[in-house]
Design a protein around this motif. Sequence first.
Motif, PDB file in Angstrom:
ATOM      1  N   ARG A 112       4.309   9.445  69.854  1.00 19.60           N
ATOM      2  CA  ARG A 112       3.804  10.296  68.771  1.00 19.60           C
ATOM      3  C   ARG A 112       2.390  10.728  69.127  1.00 19.60           C
ATOM      4  NH1 ARG A 112       5.622   6.928  63.264  1.00 19.60           N
ATOM      5  NH2 ARG A 112       7.739   6.497  63.982  1.00 19.60           N
ATOM      6  N   GLU A 114      -0.571  11.099  67.948  1.00 16.77           N
ATOM      7  CA  GLU A 114      -1.481  10.774  66.851  1.00 16.77           C
ATOM      8  C   GLU A 114      -2.867  10.521  67.419  1.00 16.77           C
ATOM      9  OE1 GLU A 114       0.201   8.534  63.531  1.00 16.77           O
ATOM     10  OE2 GLU A 114       1.478   7.556  65.022  1.00 16.77           O
ATOM     11  N   ARG A 120      -2.789   2.059  66.800  1.00 17.55           N
ATOM     12  CA  ARG A 120      -2.137   3.369  66.723  1.00 17.55           C
ATOM     13  C   ARG A 120      -2.257   4.044  68.081  1.00 17.55           C
ATOM     14  NH1 ARG A 120      -0.317   5.887  62.543  1.00 17.55           N
ATOM     15  NH2 ARG A 120      -1.504   4.686  61.029  1.00 17.55           N
TER      16      ARG A 120
HETATM   17 MG    MG Z   1       2.696   7.279  60.959  1.00 20.27          MG
END
Ligand code: MG
Length: 431
Positions: A112, A114, A120
Amino acid sequence: MTKIQAIRGMNDILPEHSPSWQYLESRFYQVVRQFGYREIRFPVLEQTQLFKRSIGEVTDIVEKEMYSFDDRNGDNLSLRPEGTAGCVRAANQHGLLYNQQQRLWYQGPMFRHERPQKGRYRQFHQFGVEAFGMAGPDIDAEIIAVSAALWQSLGLTDFVKLELNNIGSADDRKAFGSALTAYLEQHLDALDEDARRRMHTNPMRVLDSKNPAVQAVLSEAPSLKDFVNADSVIHFDRLLKLLGGLGIIYEINPRLVRGLDYYNNCVFEWTTNKLGAQGAVCGGGRYDGLVAQLGGKATVAAGFAIGIERLVLMLEELQLIPEQVKRPVDVYVLAVGAELSELSLQVAAAIRTACPSAGIVSHCGGGKYNSQVKRAFAAGARYAVVLEASAEGEPPGNAKLRILDDSGDTQAMAIEAIPAEIQKLLCEPSE
Ligand code: MG
Ligand code: ATP
């Protein structure tokens, strides 16, 4: 020349941390086996359409987080941002769902785009379970019990919290969405740009807003709870009773909606306060409509996904990785003098046979006794086997077994006795 660096947000997992990963993986494998789940593996690359149709066009993932590109044939492909879509595609394609029940699990990297920060990343890893063909709340309770069993097995139970919500059916949410849009239209001036755009395309996503002004408006907004159909309410109540019966503690969070469109009825998230802002370690729920939505025969389903990096961070910070897991080398075999290298390889092999669970390194590359002992310490070995050359021209007769701690204790013995001695020290059954 400049060194080539890894892509931002995509991590190398170095030998210092891989034992934590292996430990976590082995515990997960044990738990899913205990519950009768079977592994499925599917590609990291799929048709972009698969994710658009399942996760939903107006979601963070599909709008801005996917790694998508046209391949050489002009097909639009995406690196998988999650596992459920690919799992359903594979299970459908191979007839695993037709009038069947399936308990499946998977593991692997997800992608992803991000903003990278602690917990993250752009390539991260998930474990997931997916259960197909079971309509009642018992299977929801079961998958939650699978996750709870993993926390138990890892010593994390006291550090995680289960939140649940009933988000009803797709129709319920449509009715709620219309009511929410109508309400938000009356409060346009308090909304930010994101909320204004979403209130028409996917109004429920406005509930996730981190903007305090938007949250203030939402406190008076219609509540999803009032739109959920009676069957869903019964299903959810029964689930709560089943969880109570299993001794699984939960909290109802009416704001929990999850960022993927395919969920219905019960959704849940396990969170922790040990990881700062990235507190979600596991998310899941029912997705009864997805199989049909992806072209299969209608099959009810439920599942969850766990973020592996976040669990590893927790386990390491809480010092819950057992010491023995971190020790790759138990015995280091030293051979001082080139003529002993053949013997040292043979002795190491004999110890491995006698004690298969231990890690045995036989020193390579020669060097003086002192430098070899240093390597043995650096490798983290508990014992060194020191092979000694006898007098010039004689076969080596003796070995020393040295305990690698500050005491420097040594014990001399015949070379043939070494494997049995190490077996006694390291491999005797503990009970
Ligand atoms: Mg998320
Ligand atoms: P978050 O709210 O933290 O963005 P999410 O709802 O997007 O999480 P899911 O799609 O439910 O996450 O994925 C399940 C789990 O995967 C999450 O609970 C989290 O532990 C992990 N996860 C999700 N995105 C990332 C990421 N970019 N990096 C590391 N782990 C992630």
